[in-house]
Design an enzyme around this catalytic site. Structure first.
Site, PDB file in Angstrom:
ATOM      1  N   HIS A 213       9.249 -89.815  57.844  1.00  0.00           N
ATOM      2  CA  HIS A 213      10.308 -90.639  58.433  1.00  0.00           C
ATOM      3  C   HIS A 213      11.678 -90.182  57.935  1.00  0.00           C
ATOM      4  O   HIS A 213      12.617 -90.018  58.725  1.00  0.00           O
ATOM      5  CB  HIS A 213      10.055 -92.110  58.051  1.00  0.00           C
ATOM      6  CG  HIS A 213      11.159 -93.041  58.431  1.00  0.00           C
ATOM      7  ND1 HIS A 213      11.116 -93.838  59.557  1.00  0.00           N
ATOM      8  CD2 HIS A 213      12.356 -93.322  57.823  1.00  0.00           C
ATOM      9  CE1 HIS A 213      12.216 -94.565  59.619  1.00  0.00           C
ATOM     10  NE2 HIS A 213      12.986 -94.272  58.581  1.00  0.00           N
ATOM     11  N   GLU A 214      11.790 -89.945  56.629  1.00  0.00           N
ATOM     12  CA  GLU A 214      13.074 -89.538  56.065  1.00  0.00           C
ATOM     13  C   GLU A 214      13.455 -88.119  56.491  1.00  0.00           C
ATOM     14  O   GLU A 214      14.621 -87.843  56.790  1.00  0.00           O
ATOM     15  CB  GLU A 214      13.038 -89.643  54.539  1.00  0.00           C
ATOM     16  CG  GLU A 214      12.766 -91.044  54.011  1.00  0.00           C
ATOM     17  CD  GLU A 214      13.739 -92.080  54.550  1.00  0.00           C
ATOM     18  OE1 GLU A 214      14.885 -91.727  54.898  1.00  0.00           O
ATOM     19  OE2 GLU A 214      13.340 -93.261  54.641  1.00  0.00           O
TER      20      GLU A 214
ATOM     21  N   HIS B 197      14.960 -88.305  59.851  1.00  0.00           N
ATOM     22  CA  HIS B 197      16.372 -88.694  59.820  1.00  0.00           C
ATOM     23  C   HIS B 197      17.249 -87.457  59.672  1.00  0.00           C
ATOM     24  O   HIS B 197      18.265 -87.303  60.361  1.00  0.00           O
ATOM     25  CB  HIS B 197      16.645 -89.641  58.645  1.00  0.00           C
ATOM     26  CG  HIS B 197      16.454 -91.090  58.965  1.00  0.00           C
ATOM     27  ND1 HIS B 197      17.043 -91.706  60.048  1.00  0.00           N
ATOM     28  CD2 HIS B 197      15.761 -92.071  58.312  1.00  0.00           C
ATOM     29  CE1 HIS B 197      16.710 -92.990  60.069  1.00  0.00           C
ATOM     30  NE2 HIS B 197      15.929 -93.233  59.026  1.00  0.00           N
TER      31      HIS B 197
ATOM     32  N   GLU C 264      16.244 -95.902  63.566  1.00  0.00           N
ATOM     33  CA  GLU C 264      15.021 -96.215  62.832  1.00  0.00           C
ATOM     34  C   GLU C 264      13.792 -96.049  63.720  1.00  0.00           C
ATOM     35  O   GLU C 264      12.775 -95.505  63.294  1.00  0.00           O
ATOM     36  CB  GLU C 264      15.086 -97.634  62.258  1.00  0.00           C
ATOM     37  CG  GLU C 264      16.059 -97.798  61.108  1.00  0.00           C
ATOM     38  CD  GLU C 264      15.779 -96.843  59.968  1.00  0.00           C
ATOM     39  OE1 GLU C 264      14.602 -96.701  59.568  1.00  0.00           O
ATOM     40  OE2 GLU C 264      16.736 -96.210  59.494  1.00  0.00           O
TER      41      GLU C 264
END
Length: 306
Positions: A144-145, A148, A223
């Site tokens: 997930h990071e 980003h 997100e």
């Protein structure tokens, strides 16, 4: 919520005072009239984008200092070795440079990413995450990071914030000039009057709140996008399991304000309060993943299936 609004009001008052001083200096030294919309636009862009770009360029340094994060250079144990290997594999799959990988001491399950560009970033996880999550769940959080970073969310957020800041400063001062002119009978030779400063102050607050809602709407959208990217990199079941684990243990984020919006879990809200929150509810994020269409991992032909 009230503390957030109070901080916003204080910040805008400081910006108003500072911008007024600079405008006065420019008017007196260089003969730039306050009514010149071109001059207002230039100064608003300097203030609007300046703060956002400085924050972006210093984001890694600020994140390390405010969280006390330890950057892993030489792994000291199996967990650190695994973290480096997992982030390296995901960065390669996402087509970005290897981020710095760090651990910060916090009881909550959380992680964040920041940095000025896709090849100069930082991914950090909390000690609480390492203790509470399985390797599969932690892998999904890292994905997930990394997503980003691959999506350029830090740069995009800085640009959006800069545009919004500029709009707020310009719109408030242009409208303030119009109202002041109407109330003063078309004053031109003298400087701005009381109506100008009162109107500008009020509109800074009103437009600023609207701008914050727009910025937070983008934050919530990114997100969902990072969750989808995490599912492509680590696998959808792992990403869903990680979000479910967060939902079971969620509490208010203790991350510093500077990086809180980039954490995998952050402030959420319902009703009107949701408009000022950086993260959508976890149940909505889980539902979005469960109903998503499969997509290939960037830079590869592999498709993540249900």
């Amino acid at each position: 919520m009230f503390k957030r609004i109070a901080l916003f009001l204080a910040t805008n008052l400081a910006v108003l005072i500072l911008l007024g001083i600079v405008m006065s200096v420019l008017q007196n030294v260089f003969g730039i009239r306050l009514g010149n919309n071109g001059a207002i636009l230039v100064m608003a862009a300097v203030f609007g984008f300046g703060g956002s770009l400085i924050s972006l360029l210093s984001s890694k340094w600020i994140a390390k200092r405010t969280t006390g994060a330890y950057v892993i250079t030489q792994p000291r144990n199996a967990d650190e070795q695994w973290l480096l290997a997992a982030v390296r594999a995901q960065a390669q799959a996402a087509g970005i440079g290897m981020p710095e990988v760090a651990i910060y001491d916090a009881p909550e399950i959380n992680a964040f990413a920041t940095g000025a560009n896709r090849n100069n970033s930082l991914v950090a996880v909390s000690t609480g995450l390492l203790r509470a999550m399985t390797r599969d769940e932690a892998e999904a959080v890292l994905a997930h990071e990394v997503s980003h970073v691959a999506n350029g969310d830090m740069v995009t957020m800085a640009l959006i914030q800069g545009v919004l800041n500029t709009f707020v400063l310009v719109a408030a001062r242009v409208v303030g000039g119009w109202i002041d002119a109407m109330m003063s009978g078309g004053r031109e030779s003298r400087g701005p009057g009381l109506f100008y400063f009162v109107t500008v102050f009020v509109l800074d607050i009103v437009f600023g709140l609207l701008a914050s809602m727009i910025a937070m709407a983008f934050s919530r959208y990114r997100e969902f996008r990072a969750d989808a990217g995490g599912a492509r990199l680590a696998g959808r079941p792992k990403m869903i399991a990680a979000l479910k684990r967060l939902a079971q243990t969620y509490g208010e984020s203790t991350l510093p304000k500077q990086v809180q919006a980039f954490g995998i879990s952050g402030a959420v809200g319902h009703g009107l309060s949701r408009l000022m929150r950086s993260h959508p509810p976890l149940e909505e994020r889980i539902a979005a993943l469960q109903s998503a269409v499969d997509e290939p991992v960037r830079g590869s032909g592999r498709v993540v299936t249900r």
